[in-house]
Design an enzyme around this catalytic site. Structure first.
Site, PDB file in Angstrom:
ATOM      1  N   THR A 113       0.763  -1.255   0.046  1.00  0.00           N
ATOM      2  CA  THR A 113      -0.032  -0.127  -0.158  1.00  0.00           C
ATOM      3  C   THR A 113       0.992   1.275  -0.068  1.00  0.00           C
ATOM      4  O   THR A 113       2.036   1.324   0.534  1.00  0.00           O
ATOM      5  CB  THR A 113      -0.790   0.061   1.362  1.00  0.00           C
ATOM      6  OG1 THR A 113      -1.528   1.288   1.496  1.00  0.00           O
ATOM      7  CG2 THR A 113      -0.264  -0.213   2.393  1.00  0.00           C
ATOM      8  N   ASP A 114       0.388   2.428  -0.452  1.00  0.00           N
ATOM      9  CA  ASP A 114       0.894   3.801  -0.330  1.00  0.00           C
ATOM     10  C   ASP A 114       1.079   4.150   1.052  1.00  0.00           C
ATOM     11  O   ASP A 114       1.664   5.252   1.349  1.00  0.00           O
ATOM     12  CB  ASP A 114       0.471   4.509  -1.280  1.00  0.00           C
ATOM     13  CG  ASP A 114      -1.198   4.979  -0.859  1.00  0.00           C
ATOM     14  OD1 ASP A 114      -1.724   4.485   0.023  1.00  0.00           O
ATOM     15  OD2 ASP A 114      -1.699   5.772  -1.586  1.00  0.00           O
ATOM     16  N   GLU A 115       0.240   3.432   1.950  1.00  0.00           N
ATOM     17  CA  GLU A 115       0.215   3.870   3.181  1.00  0.00           C
ATOM     18  C   GLU A 115       1.631   3.802   3.903  1.00  0.00           C
ATOM     19  O   GLU A 115       1.695   4.549   4.992  1.00  0.00           O
ATOM     20  CB  GLU A 115      -1.094   3.366   3.982  1.00  0.00           C
ATOM     21  CG  GLU A 115      -2.206   3.889   3.430  1.00  0.00           C
ATOM     22  CD  GLU A 115      -3.388   3.466   4.251  1.00  0.00           C
ATOM     23  OE1 GLU A 115      -3.252   3.176   5.581  1.00  0.00           O
ATOM     24  OE2 GLU A 115      -4.541   3.628   3.759  1.00  0.00           O
TER      25      GLU A 115
ATOM     26  N   LYS B  86       1.915  -3.259   7.190  1.00  0.00           N
ATOM     27  CA  LYS B  86       2.311  -3.505   5.865  1.00  0.00           C
ATOM     28  C   LYS B  86       3.809  -3.105   5.673  1.00  0.00           C
ATOM     29  O   LYS B  86       4.481  -3.805   4.735  1.00  0.00           O
ATOM     30  CB  LYS B  86       1.377  -2.785   4.768  1.00  0.00           C
ATOM     31  CG  LYS B  86      -0.061  -3.112   5.057  1.00  0.00           C
ATOM     32  CD  LYS B  86      -0.323  -4.485   4.479  1.00  0.00           C
ATOM     33  CE  LYS B  86       0.009  -4.660   2.901  1.00  0.00           C
ATOM     34  NZ  LYS B  86      -0.344  -5.908   2.375  1.00  0.00           N
TER      35      LYS B  86
ATOM     36  N   TYR C  95      -2.227  -0.867  10.786  1.00  0.00           N
ATOM     37  CA  TYR C  95      -2.319  -1.377   9.595  1.00  0.00           C
ATOM     38  C   TYR C  95      -0.974  -1.013   8.660  1.00  0.00           C
ATOM     39  O   TYR C  95      -0.342  -1.892   8.254  1.00  0.00           O
ATOM     40  CB  TYR C  95      -3.668  -0.880   8.906  1.00  0.00           C
ATOM     41  CG  TYR C  95      -3.732  -1.399   7.178  1.00  0.00           C
ATOM     42  CD1 TYR C  95      -3.540  -2.448   6.946  1.00  0.00           C
ATOM     43  CD2 TYR C  95      -3.529  -0.383   6.190  1.00  0.00           C
ATOM     44  CE1 TYR C  95      -3.652  -2.787   5.453  1.00  0.00           C
ATOM     45  CE2 TYR C  95      -3.232  -0.354   4.893  1.00  0.00           C
ATOM     46  CZ  TYR C  95      -3.402  -1.706   4.505  1.00  0.00           C
ATOM     47  OH  TYR C  95      -3.306  -2.035   3.340  1.00  0.00           O
TER      48      TYR C  95
HETATM   49  P1  NAD Z   1      -9.618  -7.427   1.462  1.00  0.00           P
HETATM   50  O1  NAD Z   1      -9.898  -7.432   3.216  1.00  0.00           O
HETATM   51  O2  NAD Z   1     -10.974  -7.346   0.795  1.00  0.00           O
HETATM   52  O3  NAD Z   1      -9.284  -9.057   1.530  1.00  0.00           O
HETATM   53  C1  NAD Z   1      -8.371  -9.844   1.940  1.00  0.00           C
HETATM   54  C2  NAD Z   1      -8.435 -11.289   1.648  1.00  0.00           C
HETATM   55  O4  NAD Z   1      -7.399 -11.840   2.429  1.00  0.00           O
HETATM   56  C3  NAD Z   1      -9.709 -11.820   2.453  1.00  0.00           C
HETATM   57  O5  NAD Z   1     -10.199 -12.628   1.451  1.00  0.00           O
HETATM   58  C4  NAD Z   1      -9.341 -12.456   3.504  1.00  0.00           C
HETATM   59  O6  NAD Z   1      -9.981 -13.969   3.983  1.00  0.00           O
HETATM   60  C5  NAD Z   1      -7.829 -13.035   3.167  1.00  0.00           C
HETATM   61  N1  NAD Z   1      -7.005 -13.218   4.401  1.00  0.00           N
HETATM   62  C6  NAD Z   1      -6.778 -12.524   5.320  1.00  0.00           C
HETATM   63  N2  NAD Z   1      -6.140 -12.900   6.317  1.00  0.00           N
HETATM   64  C7  NAD Z   1      -5.735 -14.197   5.934  1.00  0.00           C
HETATM   65  C8  NAD Z   1      -4.704 -15.195   6.224  1.00  0.00           C
HETATM   66  N3  NAD Z   1      -4.279 -15.323   7.406  1.00  0.00           N
HETATM   67  N4  NAD Z   1      -4.618 -16.241   5.475  1.00  0.00           N
HETATM   68  C9  NAD Z   1      -5.107 -16.471   4.154  1.00  0.00           C
HETATM   69  N5  NAD Z   1      -6.056 -15.415   3.742  1.00  0.00           N
HETATM   70  C10 NAD Z   1      -6.234 -14.259   4.501  1.00  0.00           C
HETATM   71  O7  NAD Z   1      -8.537  -6.847   1.113  1.00  0.00           O
HETATM   72  P2  NAD Z   1      -8.077  -5.981  -0.310  1.00  0.00           P
HETATM   73  O8  NAD Z   1      -8.788  -4.407  -0.040  1.00  0.00           O
HETATM   74  O9  NAD Z   1      -8.659  -6.976  -1.284  1.00  0.00           O
HETATM   75  O10 NAD Z   1      -6.501  -5.732  -0.298  1.00  0.00           O
HETATM   76  C11 NAD Z   1      -5.857  -6.783  -0.577  1.00  0.00           C
HETATM   77  C12 NAD Z   1      -4.227  -6.428  -0.682  1.00  0.00           C
HETATM   78  O11 NAD Z   1      -4.071  -5.325  -1.070  1.00  0.00           O
HETATM   79  C13 NAD Z   1      -3.836  -6.248   0.901  1.00  0.00           C
HETATM   80  O12 NAD Z   1      -2.634  -6.639   0.843  1.00  0.00           O
HETATM   81  C14 NAD Z   1      -3.924  -4.793   1.113  1.00  0.00           C
HETATM   82  O13 NAD Z   1      -3.010  -4.354   1.786  1.00  0.00           O
HETATM   83  C15 NAD Z   1      -3.370  -4.352  -0.275  1.00  0.00           C
HETATM   84  N6  NAD Z   1      -3.965  -3.051  -0.914  1.00  0.00           N
HETATM   85  C16 NAD Z   1      -5.223  -2.781  -0.638  1.00  0.00           C
HETATM   86  C17 NAD Z   1      -5.616  -1.458  -1.107  1.00  0.00           C
HETATM   87  C18 NAD Z   1      -7.171  -1.059  -1.114  1.00  0.00           C
HETATM   88  O14 NAD Z   1      -7.626   0.226  -1.281  1.00  0.00           O
HETATM   89  N7  NAD Z   1      -8.054  -2.122  -0.698  1.00  0.00           N
HETATM   90  C19 NAD Z   1      -4.888  -0.551  -1.832  1.00  0.00           C
HETATM   91  C20 NAD Z   1      -3.673  -0.953  -1.762  1.00  0.00           C
HETATM   92  C21 NAD Z   1      -3.263  -2.202  -1.404  1.00  0.00           C
HETATM   93  O1  DAU Z   2      -4.177   3.739   0.346  1.00  0.00           O
HETATM   94  C1  DAU Z   2      -4.347   2.564   0.293  1.00  0.00           C
HETATM   95  C2  DAU Z   2      -5.265   1.995   1.342  1.00  0.00           C
HETATM   96  O2  DAU Z   2      -6.558   2.557   1.235  1.00  0.00           O
HETATM   97  C3  DAU Z   2      -5.270   0.562   1.557  1.00  0.00           C
HETATM   98  O3  DAU Z   2      -3.930   0.053   1.841  1.00  0.00           O
HETATM   99  C4  DAU Z   2      -6.211   0.239   2.626  1.00  0.00           C
HETATM  100  O4  DAU Z   2      -6.267  -1.109   2.468  1.00  0.00           O
HETATM  101  C5  DAU Z   2      -7.433   0.796   2.388  1.00  0.00           C
HETATM  102  O5  DAU Z   2      -8.603   0.383   3.126  1.00  0.00           O
HETATM  103  C6  DAU Z   2      -7.579   2.270   1.995  1.00  0.00           C
HETATM  104  O6  DAU Z   2      -7.307   2.854   3.431  1.00  0.00           O
HETATM  105  P1  DAU Z   2      -8.149   4.157   3.679  1.00  0.00           P
HETATM  106  O7  DAU Z   2      -8.056   4.272   5.185  1.00  0.00           O
HETATM  107  O8  DAU Z   2      -7.374   5.317   2.771  1.00  0.00           O
HETATM  108  O9  DAU Z   2      -9.626   3.738   3.107  1.00  0.00           O
HETATM  109  P2  DAU Z   2     -10.950   3.902   3.805  1.00  0.00           P
HETATM  110  O10 DAU Z   2     -12.054   3.530   2.886  1.00  0.00           O
HETATM  111  O11 DAU Z   2     -11.115   3.198   5.161  1.00  0.00           O
HETATM  112  O12 DAU Z   2     -11.172   5.459   3.984  1.00  0.00           O
HETATM  113  C7  DAU Z   2     -10.961   6.329   3.034  1.00  0.00           C
HETATM  114  C8  DAU Z   2     -10.924   7.826   3.442  1.00  0.00           C
HETATM  115  O13 DAU Z   2     -12.404   8.082   4.006  1.00  0.00           O
HETATM  116  C9  DAU Z   2     -10.108   8.038   4.666  1.00  0.00           C
HETATM  117  O14 DAU Z   2      -9.792   9.265   4.898  1.00  0.00           O
HETATM  118  C10 DAU Z   2     -11.318   7.849   5.943  1.00  0.00           C
HETATM  119  C11 DAU Z   2     -12.473   8.447   5.317  1.00  0.00           C
HETATM  120  N1  DAU Z   2     -13.904   7.734   5.724  1.00  0.00           N
HETATM  121  C12 DAU Z   2     -13.497   6.331   5.900  1.00  0.00           C
HETATM  122  C13 DAU Z   2     -14.824   5.415   6.311  1.00  0.00           C
HETATM  123  C14 DAU Z   2     -14.946   4.339   6.330  1.00  0.00           C
HETATM  124  C15 DAU Z   2     -14.852   8.370   6.115  1.00  0.00           C
HETATM  125  O15 DAU Z   2     -14.796   9.443   6.160  1.00  0.00           O
HETATM  126  N2  DAU Z   2     -15.943   7.919   6.585  1.00  0.00           N
HETATM  127  C16 DAU Z   2     -16.132   6.693   6.551  1.00  0.00           C
HETATM  128  O16 DAU Z   2     -17.128   5.960   7.199  1.00  0.00           O
END
Ligand code: NAD
Ligand code: DAU
Length: 355
Positions: free
Chosen positions: A138-140, A167, A163
């Site tokens: 992630t970019d975080e 990562k 989180y």
């Molecule tokens: P998600 O939470 O939707 O899915 C995570 C999956 O991992 C689920 O299917 C869960 O069952 C599985 N999992 C969790 N713990 C496990 C374990 N111990 N063993 C096997 N499986 C397990 O997540 P996502 O949003 O699809 O993100 C996927 C990846 O991409 C993550 O590594 C996250 O850090 C990264 N990422 C997400 C975002 C975003 O915006 N969602 C952005 C950048 C990077």
């Molecule tokens: O930047 C990449 C990341 O983006 C990933 O690595 C994470 O897995 C993914 O969850 C996401 O993280 P954020 O914290 O940015 O996403 P989230 O959707 O939780 O929140 C987006 C923004 O919106 C953040 O500034 C918090 C705000 N927010 C979130 C929720 C759930 C609200 O204002 N209200 C809400 O109810």
């Protein structure tokens, strides 16, 4: 690796991004996929129904921390690559309880690296040369930005939530396994994804579902925090490019060039719902917006410089935010059943992460 038919392990393939990736691999390539997923609250096989009958798809319900099971799978499946997405992914949940984040994101990645190393060392010739371990991050990990600037691959790590620090730890482990053992790893750091099949705990699905239920739409703090939004299929396409054409030892930033304040995103969703499902009473969905207590340690702004992956691998996002958000809202309107199924008995759209 290359584009010819290969055997790929995807971890976390029942999650949001993993399921988009597997649907793309099965529908658009000749590769074979083994999905390893523990099926936590965030993992749902319903997201893979459209491809689950393919003879190029298999599933194993396994925890990535279970080294013995991972070892068995490597030796039975003989992968050419592993694309590691399994993780605890929600910042708010990491604030409420960090243990699972350390267990899965840090220890789980360590277990996978150890088993991948042993397996890779047993390979010979071309198979050893072309094996790849792609760690999806992630970019975080880079911390937060002010009003100006972008994260590049050289930006120093400065993770600020449980989180993002879990990562960042996993990224460091992956780099160490490359430098110390020569394991051909690559890391991608991506911005915020949105699109179909995202578990309704993240901003965009929360806003859509809260609005449809006529409940307050929670906007944290002032709503001025900025995220760089990327449509999930664009991320999946980038991951495929990196696993097929990326250089071992390299990091690639992936981002959407779609920086938006949270409040802008919420306004866009409300306005689109006003058009698609106008309220009989004539009310405006914007009336539901409610500014709530901020997320503790809330990062102000993320923005990705994605010029390296564009220059070196020729990847750019295909979806604009306008087209992507419309498709996403339409998908949630047509798939309320999926939302109900995946949240049943485990989540009621309540506020998380208030510490
Ligand atoms: P998600 O939470 O939707 O899915 C995570 C999956 O991992 C689920 O299917 C869960 O069952 C599985 N999992 C969790 N713990 C496990 C374990 N111990 N063993 C096997 N499986 C397990 O997540 P996502 O949003 O699809 O993100 C996927 C990846 O991409 C993550 O590594 C996250 O850090 C990264 N990422 C997400 C975002 C975003 O915006 N969602 C952005 C950048 C990077
Ligand atoms: O930047 C990449 C990341 O983006 C990933 O690595 C994470 O897995 C993914 O969850 C996401 O993280 P954020 O914290 O940015 O996403 P989230 O959707 O939780 O929140 C987006 C923004 O919106 C953040 O500034 C918090 C705000 N927010 C979130 C929720 C759930 C609200 O204002 N209200 C809400 O109810």
């Amino acid at each position: 690796m290359d584009k010819s038919s290969k055997k790929i392990i995807v971890t976390g393939g029942a999650g949001f991004i993993g399921s988009a990736l597997i649907r793309m691999i099965i529908n658009e390539t000749e590769h074979e996929v083994l999905n390893i997923d523990k099926l936590t609250y965030a993992g749902h096989l319903e997201s893979l129904e459209s491809i689950s009958d393919s003879n190029r798809y298999q599933f194993e319900q396994v925890d990535i921390c279970d080294a013995e099971e991972i070892n068995r799978i490597f030796n039975e499946f003989h992968p050419d690559a592993i694309m590691h997405l399994a993780a605890e992914s929600h910042v708010d949940r990491s604030i409420d309880g960090s243990a699972e984040f350390i267990i899965t994101n840090v220890n789980g990645t360590h277990a996978l690296l150890e088993e991948a190393k042993q397996y890779w060392q047993s390979l010979e010739g071309d198979r050893k040369e072309s094996f790849r371990f792609l760690h999806v991050s992630t970019d975080e990990v880079y911390g937060e930005l002010g009003d100006e600037g972008f994260f590049t691959e050289e930006t120093p790590y400065d993770p600020r939530s449980p989180y993002s620090s879990s990562k960042a730890s996993s990224d460091h482990l992956v780099r160490a396994w490359h430098h110390t053992y020569g394991l051909p790893t690559m890391i991608t750091n991506c911005s915020n994804n949105y699109g179909p099949y995202q578990f309704p705990e993240k901003l965009i699905p929360v806003v859509i579902l809260k609005a449809l239920q006529g409940e307050d739409i929670p906007v944290y703090g002032t709503g001025e925090n900025v995220r760089d939004w990327l449509y999930v299929d664009d991320h999946a396409r980038a991951l495929l490019k990196v696993v097929e054409e990326g250089e071992p030892g390299e990091t690639y930033n992936i981002g959407g060039h779609n920086e938006k304040q949270n409040i802008e995103v919420v306004h866009t969703i409300c306005d689109t719902l006003n058009e698609l499902v106008p309220k009989e009473t004539g009310g405006n969905f914007r009336e539901l917006i409610s500014f709530v207590t901020d997320r503790p340690g809330h990062d102000f702004r993320y923005a990705i410089d994605a010029s390296k992956i564009e220059k070196e691998l020729g990847w750019t996002p295909e979806e604009t935010f306008d087209s992507g958000i419309k498709k996403t809202i339409q998908w949630y309107l047509e798939n309320i059943d999926w939302c109900e199924a995946v949240t049943e008995n485990n989540y009621d759209l309540e506020r998380l992460g208030t510490a």
